[in-house]
Scaffold this motif. Structure first.
Motif, PDB file in Angstrom:
ATOM      1  N   LEU A   1      31.939 -42.095   3.006  1.00  0.00           N
ATOM      2  CA  LEU A   1      31.946 -40.641   2.814  1.00  0.00           C
ATOM      3  C   LEU A   1      32.612 -40.226   1.504  1.00  0.00           C
ATOM      4  O   LEU A   1      32.424 -39.115   1.022  1.00  0.00           O
ATOM      5  CB  LEU A   1      32.636 -39.952   3.998  1.00  0.00           C
ATOM      6  CG  LEU A   1      31.671 -39.516   5.101  1.00  0.00           C
ATOM      7  CD1 LEU A   1      30.941 -40.689   5.704  1.00  0.00           C
ATOM      8  CD2 LEU A   1      32.398 -38.731   6.162  1.00  0.00           C
ATOM      9  N   GLU A   2      33.376 -41.161   0.931  1.00  0.00           N
ATOM     10  CA  GLU A   2      34.054 -40.845  -0.329  1.00  0.00           C
ATOM     11  C   GLU A   2      33.077 -40.973  -1.502  1.00  0.00           C
ATOM     12  O   GLU A   2      33.357 -40.502  -2.596  1.00  0.00           O
ATOM     13  CB  GLU A   2      35.287 -41.751  -0.520  1.00  0.00           C
ATOM     14  CG  GLU A   2      35.035 -43.240  -0.705  1.00  0.00           C
ATOM     15  CD  GLU A   2      34.539 -43.983   0.545  1.00  0.00           C
ATOM     16  OE1 GLU A   2      34.517 -43.387   1.636  1.00  0.00           O
ATOM     17  OE2 GLU A   2      34.149 -45.145   0.400  1.00  0.00           O
ATOM     18  N   GLU A   3      31.920 -41.604  -1.251  1.00  0.00           N
ATOM     19  CA  GLU A   3      30.942 -41.780  -2.338  1.00  0.00           C
ATOM     20  C   GLU A   3      29.900 -40.685  -2.285  1.00  0.00           C
ATOM     21  O   GLU A   3      29.678 -40.077  -1.241  1.00  0.00           O
ATOM     22  CB  GLU A   3      30.225 -43.129  -2.189  1.00  0.00           C
ATOM     23  CG  GLU A   3      31.123 -44.308  -2.449  1.00  0.00           C
ATOM     24  CD  GLU A   3      30.398 -45.617  -2.161  1.00  0.00           C
ATOM     25  OE1 GLU A   3      29.326 -45.853  -2.737  1.00  0.00           O
ATOM     26  OE2 GLU A   3      30.914 -46.373  -1.323  1.00  0.00           O
ATOM     27  N   SER A   4      29.240 -40.486  -3.447  1.00  0.00           N
ATOM     28  CA  SER A   4      28.157 -39.520  -3.390  1.00  0.00           C
ATOM     29  C   SER A   4      26.847 -40.288  -3.366  1.00  0.00           C
ATOM     30  O   SER A   4      26.557 -41.095  -4.250  1.00  0.00           O
ATOM     31  CB  SER A   4      28.370 -38.575  -4.530  1.00  0.00           C
ATOM     32  OG  SER A   4      27.680 -38.374  -5.351  1.00  0.00           O
ATOM     33  N   PRO A   5      26.079 -40.107  -2.278  1.00  0.00           N
ATOM     34  CA  PRO A   5      24.889 -40.951  -2.104  1.00  0.00           C
ATOM     35  C   PRO A   5      23.806 -40.623  -3.112  1.00  0.00           C
ATOM     36  O   PRO A   5      23.596 -39.451  -3.431  1.00  0.00           O
ATOM     37  CB  PRO A   5      24.413 -40.601  -0.690  1.00  0.00           C
ATOM     38  CG  PRO A   5      25.016 -39.278  -0.375  1.00  0.00           C
ATOM     39  CD  PRO A   5      26.248 -39.128  -1.194  1.00  0.00           C
ATOM     40  N   ASN A   6      23.126 -41.652  -3.632  1.00  0.00           N
ATOM     41  CA  ASN A   6      21.951 -41.371  -4.447  1.00  0.00           C
ATOM     42  C   ASN A   6      20.776 -41.071  -3.511  1.00  0.00           C
ATOM     43  O   ASN A   6      20.935 -41.090  -2.289  1.00  0.00           O
ATOM     44  CB  ASN A   6      21.675 -42.506  -5.447  1.00  0.00           C
ATOM     45  CG  ASN A   6      21.218 -43.780  -4.750  1.00  0.00           C
ATOM     46  OD1 ASN A   6      20.648 -43.722  -3.674  1.00  0.00           O
ATOM     47  ND2 ASN A   6      21.475 -44.918  -5.370  1.00  0.00           N
TER      48      ASN A   6
END
Ligand SMILES: Nc1nc2c(c(=O)[nH]1)N[C@H]1C(S)=C(S)[C@@H](COP(=O)(O)OP(=O)(O)OC[C@H]3O[C@@H](n4cnc5c(N)ncnc54)[C@H](O)[C@@H]3O)O[C@H]1N2
Ligand code: MOO
Length: 390
Positions: free
Chosen positions: A188-193
């Motif tokens: 959740l800390e990442e921004s999904p491509n």
């Protein structure tokens, strides 16, 4: 492929006996009792006043007495060894012990107090033996009150406290490791491509476990390679249960069954005739750890948890209750079909539309799932069907 019932049977025969321990009552929430608990004395332990008022002999009232002299005031926690004389009463408080010479309580609302007298003003309310909870009416001394293996909820904590069980014997909680798998899954800390999705099932599984009183020992995400899966599982062989999400169906990177085989797992079953959740994998590692390979689609993950993992944790099949269906339903499967439902105002099960098991809404606002049994192609409105609460 095995049936829902056979899968449940296999899981229940794999139940591992967890060690017992004593625990402080204030820490016991969410554990299971490893003892049965009996009443240490009758409950109520004495004839208990259920209302504030006066305690009288009903025969005095039948004999025409309406103005009672207050012979004594009895508070909760104090006992009187007096005997009522004709025309007298005890002024008594809720929770106090009613002396054996009185048999009826008249509520303050039905009385008028003047000086040391209580006069009955609402005669229609006066009933023989009213407002007294009799000694032993709830529980007899020695009776089994809480059975073995009961899940400890706040009301069970209260009952244990009442019965004086300060250190209940409970089963140790199982050590649970949660794994999610998949190269497309990001934290959740990442921004999904565009082709990535967030790891919702990790949160789903930990929330479901929390509801069942379990905080996992470890929560990890693993990439779809045999080496990573092998290493990750090896490190958690000492768990009682592994929940492994994703990677259990028929794709080239659905590697969980293969890696489990390499680790020496004994296969209990792979594929159950249910929808959703068909690819469920279940096996036992040489360490005794039971592994659930849970299908990755979010609604499949939720359904298989409720039906199987909760059953395993509770050592009994997840309970279901039958309710009438709110509308007709045509079955689309020869499997047992589980679908999200919400209670209607008439307490009927209204299906919530869902676009298959990959629908991220998981039947938003559903109260639980209902079972469309494989034997019935069509269910009619008001047919009674099984409901499993979330
Ligand atoms: N040829 C076949 N293909 C599939 C079958 C089959 O029988 N034959 N079964 C289908 C069914 S039914 C299901 S359910 C899925 C289960 O697949 P897997 O358990 O192998 O799971 P994945 O392929 O890894 O993922 C499926 C789906 O779920 C999403 N996913 C996975 N993990 C997460 C997560 N942690 N959080 C949120 N969403 C997740 C993933 O992105 C996929 O979209 O297989 C069918 N295929
Ligand atoms: O059975 Mo899968 O579990 O349809 O989504």
């Amino acid at each position: 492929m095995i049936s829902y019932e056979d899968a449940l049977r296999l899981i229940s025969s794999s139940t591992k006996k967890l060690h017992q321990m004593t625990i402080c009552l204030s820490d016991a929430l969410g554990y299971r009792l490893a003892q049965e608990v009996r009443a240490d004395r009758p409950y109520p332990p004495y004839n208990r006043a259920a209302m504030d008022g006066i305690a009288i002999r009903f025969q005095d009232y039948l004999d025409g007495v309406q103005n009672f002299n207050i012979q004594e005031v009895i508070y909760a926690g104090s006992a009187s060894d007096g005997v009522l004389t004709h025309g007298n009463c005890y002024k008594i408080m809720t929770g106090a012990a009613v002396p054996s010479s009185a048999d009826t309580i008249v509520r303050n609302e039905d009385l008028l107090y003047v000086a040391n007298k209580a006069s009955i003003v609402h005669h229609e309310k006066i009933k023989s033996h009213a407002n007294i909870a009799l000694r032993g009416q709830d529980l007899q001394s020695g009776e089994v009150v809480i059975p073995y293996n009961t899940y400890i909820t706040p009301s069970i904590i209260s009952l244990l406290a009442t019965l004086g069980v300060t250190n209940p014997v409970v089963f140790r909680k199982p050590k649970v490791s949660v794994f999610t798998t998949g190269d497309e899954i990001v934290g959740l800390e990442e921004s999904p491509n565009e082709v990535q999705i967030r790891n919702s099932n990790q949160y789903l599984l930990t929330a479901l476990l929390a509801k069942d009183g379990i905080i996992p020992e470890s929560i990890r995400h693993i990439k779809d390679t045999e080496a990573d899966l092998y290493k990750g599982f090896m490190e958690r062989m000492d768990s009682d249960i592994m929940l492994v999400n994703g990677g259990v169906s028929a794709g080239d990177r659905d590697l969980v069954p293969t890696v489990m085989k390499t680790l020496g797992a004994e296969l209990l079953f792979h594929h159950v005739a249910i929808k959703p959740g068909k690819p469920l994998w279940c096996g036992k590692l040489p360490s005794g750890c039971l592994v659930f390979g849970i299908p990755g689609n979010p609604f499949s993950c939720l359904t298989t948890y409720i039906l199987f993992i909760r059953s395993f944790l509770n050592s009994k099949p997840t309970s279901s209750v039958k309710f009438p269906l709110a509308c007709d339903r045509i079955g689309k499967s020869t499997f047992d079909d589980f679908f999200p439902v919400q209670f209607s105002e008439e307490h009927k099960l209204a299906p919530i539309p869902i676009n298959g098991s990959g629908d991220v809404r998981l039947g938003l606002f559903a109260d639980g799932i209902a079972r469309h049994h494989r034997a019935n192609r069509i269910l009619k409105k008001n047919d009674l069907i099984s409901f499993y609460a979330f």
